[in-house]
Design an enzyme around this catalytic site. Structure first.
Site, mmCIF file in Angstrom:
data_model
loop_
_atom_site.group_PDB
_atom_site.id
_atom_site.type_symbol
_atom_site.label_atom_id
_atom_site.label_comp_id
_atom_site.label_asym_id
_atom_site.label_seq_id
_atom_site.Cartn_x
_atom_site.Cartn_y
_atom_site.Cartn_z
ATOM 1 N N CYS A 113 0.809 -1.218 0.000
ATOM 2 C CA CYS A 113 0.000 0.000 0.000
ATOM 3 C C CYS A 113 0.843 1.268 0.000
ATOM 4 O O CYS A 113 0.742 2.097 -0.898
ATOM 5 C CB CYS A 113 -0.932 -0.029 1.211
ATOM 6 S SG CYS A 113 -1.725 1.533 1.590
ATOM 7 N N CYS A 190 -8.160 -1.178 6.794
ATOM 8 C CA CYS A 190 -6.989 -0.318 6.914
ATOM 9 C C CYS A 190 -6.859 -0.028 8.397
ATOM 10 O O CYS A 190 -7.788 0.525 9.000
ATOM 11 C CB CYS A 190 -7.194 0.974 6.123
ATOM 12 S SG CYS A 190 -5.979 2.240 6.539
ATOM 13 N N GLN A 314 -9.668 18.061 11.240
ATOM 14 C CA GLN A 314 -8.477 17.270 11.594
ATOM 15 C C GLN A 314 -8.847 15.794 11.678
ATOM 16 O O GLN A 314 -9.870 15.438 12.245
ATOM 17 C CB GLN A 314 -7.917 17.743 12.940
ATOM 18 C CG GLN A 314 -7.504 19.205 12.955
ATOM 19 C CD GLN A 314 -6.194 19.454 12.222
ATOM 20 O OE1 GLN A 314 -5.533 18.532 11.736
ATOM 21 N NE2 GLN A 314 -5.821 20.717 12.113
ATOM 22 N N GLU A 364 -11.073 31.847 5.962
ATOM 23 C CA GLU A 364 -10.972 30.512 5.366
ATOM 24 C C GLU A 364 -11.464 30.589 3.923
ATOM 25 O O GLU A 364 -12.423 31.282 3.616
ATOM 26 C CB GLU A 364 -11.834 29.544 6.218
ATOM 27 C CG GLU A 364 -12.286 28.265 5.559
ATOM 28 C CD GLU A 364 -11.145 27.303 5.190
ATOM 29 O OE1 GLU A 364 -10.248 27.100 6.017
ATOM 30 O OE2 GLU A 364 -11.187 26.772 4.073
ATOM 31 N N CYS A 439 1.170 21.105 9.170
ATOM 32 C CA CYS A 439 1.244 19.666 8.906
ATOM 33 C C CYS A 439 2.420 19.379 7.991
ATOM 34 O O CYS A 439 2.620 18.258 7.564
ATOM 35 C CB CYS A 439 -0.040 19.193 8.258
ATOM 36 S SG CYS A 439 -0.350 20.047 6.734
HETATM 37 N N1 SAH Z 1 -7.404 25.325 11.341
HETATM 38 C C1 SAH Z 1 -8.296 24.348 10.806
HETATM 39 C C2 SAH Z 1 -8.064 24.028 9.348
HETATM 40 C C3 SAH Z 1 -6.662 23.760 8.949
HETATM 41 S S1 SAH Z 1 -6.492 23.020 7.365
HETATM 42 C C4 SAH Z 1 -8.293 23.092 11.644
HETATM 43 O O1 SAH Z 1 -7.457 22.916 12.502
HETATM 44 O O2 SAH Z 1 -9.176 22.258 11.437
HETATM 45 C C5 SAH Z 1 -6.116 24.343 6.327
HETATM 46 C C6 SAH Z 1 -7.312 25.113 5.889
HETATM 47 O O3 SAH Z 1 -6.848 26.156 5.049
HETATM 48 C C7 SAH Z 1 -8.329 24.307 5.076
HETATM 49 O O4 SAH Z 1 -9.580 24.449 5.671
HETATM 50 C C8 SAH Z 1 -8.310 24.982 3.691
HETATM 51 O O5 SAH Z 1 -9.581 25.029 3.087
HETATM 52 C C9 SAH Z 1 -7.825 26.375 4.040
HETATM 53 N N2 SAH Z 1 -7.146 27.137 2.986
HETATM 54 C C10 SAH Z 1 -6.372 26.667 1.983
HETATM 55 N N3 SAH Z 1 -5.874 27.681 1.277
HETATM 56 C C11 SAH Z 1 -6.335 28.826 1.835
HETATM 57 C C12 SAH Z 1 -6.163 30.212 1.537
HETATM 58 N N4 SAH Z 1 -5.407 30.619 0.535
HETATM 59 N N5 SAH Z 1 -6.781 31.113 2.319
HETATM 60 C C13 SAH Z 1 -7.555 30.710 3.363
HETATM 61 N N6 SAH Z 1 -7.758 29.417 3.669
HETATM 62 C C14 SAH Z 1 -7.159 28.479 2.923
#
Ligand code: SAH
Length: 482
Positions: A113, A190, A314, A364, A439
């Site tokens: 995988c 999985c 997450q 966002e 991440c």
């Molecule tokens: N803080 C949140 C999400 C993190 S993931 C948590 O912990 O759950 C990253 C996020 O950034 C995603 O929701 C994605 O849609 C958003 N994202 C990606 N590119 C972006 C941009 N240019 N401006 C604003 N948000 C963005």
């Protein structure tokens, strides 16, 4: 990720095939200029001296450094080295002296995988590998804290997508794509998925025959069912099933939904998503609710969050609570601050922070996620948070141009990291603290270099094991204005 920001929902196409690795030599594209006629293959005995950042064993062979998948430091092994022109493919044939850190992978699909990369290491060795990798990357900024580990590092993924296809005998199979490929591996479980999710897609696979549903074929564009996405609310027990289909015409859908609910009464909502594009993205634009409310709820740090099919959330909620607690602690809120929650998803970090802040401004890009964030704000009775849809960089540039102020910026961008528009606006807005959740430590390092050249200092780094068994690591860093 995998991992995170994988709500962007690319299908499970990750790198690597079997135990073979095609190594890049001299930084050239291994797929270019291949002359298959000119292949040479030799067997060599090698010693592994270390690990690359993506968990492969480092060996020396004829004056070159090669990377061997699934080989551990201290091990002696027999490998096959196949050269074709300038290109080299390495395959682990046999481990001669196994490391004391080597374990039998718990998953029987592990070597096929590639979605996990570290199952051949015991837990301690995995954590040491992640710690050392982060220490190396973060060297310009100081020593990270010990990684926050997970007690039971399996079955943690609250989201899974499965793909369907036909085997040689034209029987329907379901499973995941081998990493970095579109080769479907038939599997029944999985081990990092929530077990319920796997039970559900197995049922769907079994139902396909009687409902005359054909799996979608990416090459021919024929067939109907592309993927099944399952999201599980770990605390609420609510389950969302998204049937990703190639055409809006779903014959017998009512009966299908009825049968699925009968087999799995624990499913709380079912959606159909139409993806008729030739793409490796899992979800398409059109969505139709077939049953339930269209969202599931989960609880994090005492607040309740509703999550839609397309919103990022997450994937490891147990470790997310540890990550968020650390981020909020680093923010050192006293109840007065204006906090920006950038890349806020469904508003999780901002809403948790709002309890200790003066006000929160979230931004966002994803429309559905912003709608969820606004709804979640109301749902939790939060009065001091506002959420906006848009590009975080553009939003910050406009804020800076209006001369607005922020005390703390919490940022959690996707794997690609942030951008200059965003970072230069942070520098203009001059928040006292920047909390950077990431991440992808490589892009985080890049962005933090920008911030540290422009008045900030990194005073804390906390790695979190959000993605056990894989090479991925989440980190949160604390920066202060000098
Ligand atoms: N803080 C949140 C999400 C993190 S993931 C948590 O912990 O759950 C990253 C996020 O950034 C995603 O929701 C994605 O849609 C958003 N994202 C990606 N590119 C972006 C941009 N240019 N401006 C604003 N948000 C963005």
């Amino acid at each position: 990720m995998g991992t995170k920001r994988n709500q962007s929902t690319k299908s499970h196409s990750k790198k690597h095939s079997k135990v073979a690795t095609r190594d890049k030599l001299q930084g050239q594209n291994p797929h270019k200029n291949q002359r298959p006629g000119n292949k040479k293959s030799v067997t060599a005995k090698v010693n592994c001296t270390g690990l690359t950042d993506d968990g492969k064993g480092i060996v020396q062979w004829e004056g070159k450094q090669l990377e061997v998948e699934h080989l551990l430091p201290g091990e002696t092994a027999e490998i096959t080295v196949s050269t074709s022109g300038k290109y080299v493919a390495v395959e682990l044939k046999r481990v001669i002296t196994p490391s004391e850190n080597r374990v039998k992978p718990a998953c029987s699909y592990y070597y096929e995988c590639g979605g996990c990369q570290l199952q051949h290491m015991n837990g301690q060795a995995q954590m040491r590998f992640k710690q050392v990798t982060i220490e190396k990357l973060m060297e310009p900024f100081g020593k990270p804290q010990p990684i926050l580990t997970m007690d039971h590092p399996y079955g943690y993924r609250n989201k899974s997508h499965t793909t369907f296809g036909l085997n040689k005998d034209r029987q329907i199979i379901g499973g995941l794509y081998a990493q970095n490929s579109h080769r479907l591996i038939s599997m029944d479980r999985c081990l990092i998925h929530d077990p319920k999710a796997d039970e559900i897609w197995q049922t769907i696979k079994d139902m396909m025959k009687s409902f005359r549903i054909q799996p979608y074929n990416e090459d021919t564009g024929q067939g109907f069912l592309r993927h099944v996405l399952v999201k599980v609310g770990k605390v609420s027990g609510e389950i969302m099933v998204v049937l990703v289909v190639a055409s809006p015409v779903f014959k017998g859908k009512n009966n299908f939904v009825k049968a699925l609910r009968k087999a799995h009464p624990e499913i709380t909502t079912i959606l159909m998503n139409v993806n008729n594009k030739n793409t490796s993205m899992v979800l398409g634009d059109q969505e139709k609710l077939l049953f339930g409310k269209g969202t599931i709820t989960d609880t994090l740090c005492g607040l309740k969050f509703d999550i839609s099919a397309k919103s990022f959330y997450q994937i490891n909620p147990i470790q997310t609570e540890k990550l968020y607690a650390k981020a909020i602690e680093m923010a050192q809120l006293t109840g007065k601050e204006t906090v920006i929650d950038a890349y806020c998803g469904i508003g999780t970090i901002g809403l948790i922070a709002s309890q200790k802040a003066g006000k929160v401004i979230g931004v966002e890009l994803n429309k559905d996620a912003v709608r969820d964030a606004i709804h979640n704000s109301k749902r939790n009775g939060v009065k001091n948070a506002r959420f906006y849809q848009g590009d975080a960089g553009k939003f910050m540039v406009e804020m800076a141009a209006r001369g607005e102020k922020a005390d703390v910026v919490i940022m959690d961008p996707p794997r690609s990291g942030s951008d200059e528009a965003f970072l230069s606006s942070v520098v203009k807005l001059k928040p006292k603290r920047v909390i950077y959740v990431s991440c992808n430590p490589e892009t985080q390092v890049r962005d933090m270099k920008y911030l540290t050249k422009n008045g900030y200092e990194v005073i804390g780094i906390q790695p979190v094991d959000m993605f056990p068994q894989t090479v991925h690591v989440e980190t949160v860093a604390e920066l202060v204005l000098k």
